[in-house]
Design a protein around this motif. Structure first.
Motif, short mmCIF file in Angstrom:
data_model
loop_
_atom_site.label_atom_id
_atom_site.label_comp_id
_atom_site.label_asym_id
_atom_site.label_seq_id
_atom_site.Cartn_x
_atom_site.Cartn_y
_atom_site.Cartn_z
N LEU A 135 0.72 -1.17 0.03
CA LEU A 135 -0.37 -0.22 -0.39
C LEU A 135 0.71 1.41 -0.11
CD1 LEU A 135 -3.06 0.88 0.70
CD2 LEU A 135 -1.34 1.72 3.02
N ARG A 172 -4.94 2.87 -6.16
CA ARG A 172 -5.13 2.62 -4.77
C ARG A 172 -4.55 3.29 -3.24
NH1 ARG A 172 -4.92 -3.02 -6.99
NH2 ARG A 172 -2.41 -3.00 -5.83
N ARG A 180 -3.54 5.37 0.00
CA ARG A 180 -4.02 5.77 0.72
C ARG A 180 -3.57 7.57 0.46
NH1 ARG A 180 -2.40 3.78 4.99
NH2 ARG A 180 -4.37 2.18 5.22
#
Ligand SMILES: [Mg+2]
Ligand SMILES: [Zn+2]
Length: 185
Positions: free
Chosen positions: A2, A46, A48
């Motif tokens: 991430l 994707r 954040r």
């Protein structure tokens, strides 16, 4: 892995007011052309998306935290209406020299990592228009994009400059996410 994109606010999303003046009212929050589009495009990844902003005007008594929250609610509504998202907002309301969170200090970023333990600073990009934004990123070992100067990729692309958020997202951040396998959904 991430990725996290840390965005500064004034001078990146909205026009900065002259030195010493602060956005104390929604009427003074003027979107920089293209920044809402950039947020929409970024929302398709994707990553954040986290806002980290110094707002010393609160510490100076020029606006309250509640007023600032109100401005951010309006900001978030515009972002959502444009198809974008900001997943979290972190504010340093303190006077310079009185805390460990006013950028270039890294307190806001550490708080974000406490709230989102899967945050990795080596898989983060800091986008801001001040040297203090870039400095905070360098202290944490993130990638950085300085908004303002023409597009330029520096130090093996780890540190870049771009004229505005739109160029930063399209030319630096998305290519980086794609190269590292964190492609668009
Ligand atoms: Mg700024
Ligand atoms: Zn602070």
């Amino acid at each position: 892995m991430l990725w996290t994109v840390f965005l500064d606010r004034d001078g990146v999303l909205n026009h900065k007011l002259p030195e010493g003046r602060y956005v104390t009212d929604w009427q003074e929050f003027h979107w920089i052309p293209g920044s809402l589009d950039a947020l929409r495009v970024l929302a398709g990844s994707r990553a954040r998306i986290v806002l980290v902003t110094n707002q010393q005007g609160v510490g100076k008594g020029l606006l309250t935290s509640e007023q600032l929250d109100g401005i951010h609610r309006r900001m978030q509504a515009d972002i959502a209406a444009a198809g974008g998202r900001v997943d979290a907002v972190y504010v340093c309301p303190h006077l310079e020299g009185s805390c460990d969170c006013r950028k270039p200090a890294v307190g806001l970023f550490l708080r974000a990592r406490r709230d989102f333990p899967d945050t990795s600073f080596s898989h983060s990009v800091v986008v801001g228009d001040s040297p203090s934004d870039v400095e905070a990123g360098k202290r944490l070992g993130t990638w950085t994009v300085l908004i303002g100067p023409p597009l330029k990729l520096l130090e093996a692309e780890r540190h870049a400059t771009a004229p505005d958020l739109r160029a930063a997202v399209e030319r630096v951040v998305l290519p980086l996410l794609e190269r590292s396998g964190a492609a668009r959904e």
